[in-house]
Design a protein around this motif. Structure first.
Motif, PDB file in Angstrom:
ATOM      1  N   THR A  16      24.543  46.111  71.184  1.00 52.73           N
ATOM      2  CA  THR A  16      23.424  46.570  72.005  1.00 52.73           C
ATOM      3  C   THR A  16      23.634  46.188  73.466  1.00 52.73           C
ATOM      4  N   ARG A  17      24.173  44.974  73.684  1.00 47.54           N
ATOM      5  CA  ARG A  17      24.463  44.567  75.075  1.00 47.54           C
ATOM      6  C   ARG A  17      25.486  45.493  75.712  1.00 47.54           C
ATOM      7  N   LEU A  18      26.529  45.848  74.946  1.00 46.43           N
ATOM      8  CA  LEU A  18      27.553  46.748  75.485  1.00 46.43           C
ATOM      9  C   LEU A  18      26.963  48.129  75.775  1.00 46.43           C
ATOM     10  N   VAL A  76      17.534  36.577  71.912  1.00 45.60           N
ATOM     11  CA  VAL A  76      16.180  37.128  71.854  1.00 45.60           C
ATOM     12  C   VAL A  76      16.259  38.572  71.365  1.00 45.60           C
ATOM     13  N   THR A  77      15.507  38.903  70.328  1.00 45.73           N
ATOM     14  CA  THR A  77      15.495  40.282  69.846  1.00 45.73           C
ATOM     15  C   THR A  77      14.082  40.844  69.898  1.00 45.73           C
ATOM     16  N   ALA A  78      13.318  40.392  70.892  1.00 45.55           N
ATOM     17  CA  ALA A  78      11.947  40.878  71.060  1.00 45.55           C
ATOM     18  C   ALA A  78      11.953  42.380  71.314  1.00 45.55           C
ATOM     19  N   THR A  79      10.846  43.030  71.011  1.00 51.75           N
ATOM     20  CA  THR A  79      10.776  44.475  71.211  1.00 51.75           C
ATOM     21  C   THR A  79      10.807  44.798  72.697  1.00 51.75           C
ATOM     22  N   LEU A  80      11.093  46.059  72.979  1.00 54.18           N
ATOM     23  CA  LEU A  80      11.330  46.477  74.357  1.00 54.18           C
ATOM     24  C   LEU A  80      10.055  46.734  75.139  1.00 54.18           C
TER      25      LEU A  80
ATOM     26  N   ARG B  32      17.585  44.427  63.191  1.00 56.18           N
ATOM     27  CA  ARG B  32      18.823  45.196  63.368  1.00 56.18           C
ATOM     28  C   ARG B  32      18.527  46.689  63.454  1.00 56.18           C
ATOM     29  N   PHE B  33      17.485  47.133  62.747  1.00 55.23           N
ATOM     30  CA  PHE B  33      17.098  48.546  62.835  1.00 55.23           C
ATOM     31  C   PHE B  33      16.529  48.850  64.217  1.00 55.23           C
TER      32      PHE B  33
END
Lengths: 103, 137
Positions: A16-18, A76-80, B32-33
């Motif tokens: 995702t970063r890439l 951190v995988t918080a929503t956007l 991940r989704f």
């Protein structure tokens, strides 16, 4: 390929970063094309103004992407939240300003 | 609230900018989704940027054509297409995020097929323009 084997979490964040990085590169390329289009003929005042606003939009895209890249790097995988909407508006602004620039 | 703002389009636009709607409905899916949905959104955004870049490149580097305004029409078409792709990208992202949180099937979309047909038709039309102007000279 092993089946049912979940991909490591770090890999997903890395991909995702890439993806964000590629997006900033695309935005940079288009901003450079806009700058080229602004000066290719004799520059007009509204053309230069449009190019300057595109540069501002580019800066905003860069800041949003860098903040997300940093957050993903920290795990951190918080929503956007509203950022996808802001990004889409900035890209739309690119299109509108480009139209102003070439007219 | 005016009737206009209750219209589906404006409700959708409000939802894009209102994070509580996407973030609080249903339950959070496996992140991940969500990251995959994020990457898909970014890929569409790059597609939109590529179309805009293509429009600018046509304006900057294609010499004026025999037929007036052919270059301008191509440029504006590509710019409009790029903006449409970017706006549709955020709409699809939000709808997918909602569907995942509610455990519903992902929204189906004709947009990729329509985009492919439009680009294909545009390429064929350009080919005709190039061939006809080539034959005339």
């Amino acid at each position: 390929m092993s089946t049912g084997d979940p991909q490591p979490a770090g890999l997903q964040a890395e991909r995702t970063r890439l993806s964000w990085r590629r997006t900033t590169l695309a935005a940079t390329t288009v901003a450079l094309l806009a700058a080229a289009a602004a000066i290719v003929d004799r520059p007009t005042p509204h053309g230069v103004a449009a190019a300057a606003l595109i540069a501002l939009a580019w800066l905003a895209i860069l800041v949003i992407a860098q903040r997300r890249i940093d957050a993903l790097g920290r795990g951190v995988t918080a929503t956007l939240g509203r950022w996808p909407a802001v990004l889409a508006m900035l890209v739309t602004a690119y299109a509108v300003l480009s139209a102003v620039l070439i007219i | 609230m005016s009737p206009l703002l209750n219209h589906d389009v404006f409700r959708a636009i409000r939802q894009w900018f209102d994070p509580t709607d996407v973030d609080e409905v249903g339950t959070a899916p496996d992140y991940r989704f969500s990251l995959a949905n994020e990457r898909t959104f970014l890929a569409w955004l790059r597609t939109g940027l590529a179309l805009i870049g293509g429009g600018l490149a046509v304006a900057a580097f294609v010499p004026p054509q025999r037929w007036p305004h052919v270059r301008e029409v191509i440029t504006i078409s590509l710019l409009l297409l790029g903006a449409a792709v970017a706006l549709r990208a955020v709409d699809h992202w939000a709808r997918c995020e909602r569907a995942m949180r509610l455990g519903r099937p992902l929204p189906r979309s004709r947009f990729p097929a329509v985009l492919a047909l439009v680009i294909g038709a545009g390429a064929v039309a350009l080919l005709v323009v190039v061939l006809v102007s080539g034959l005339r000279t």
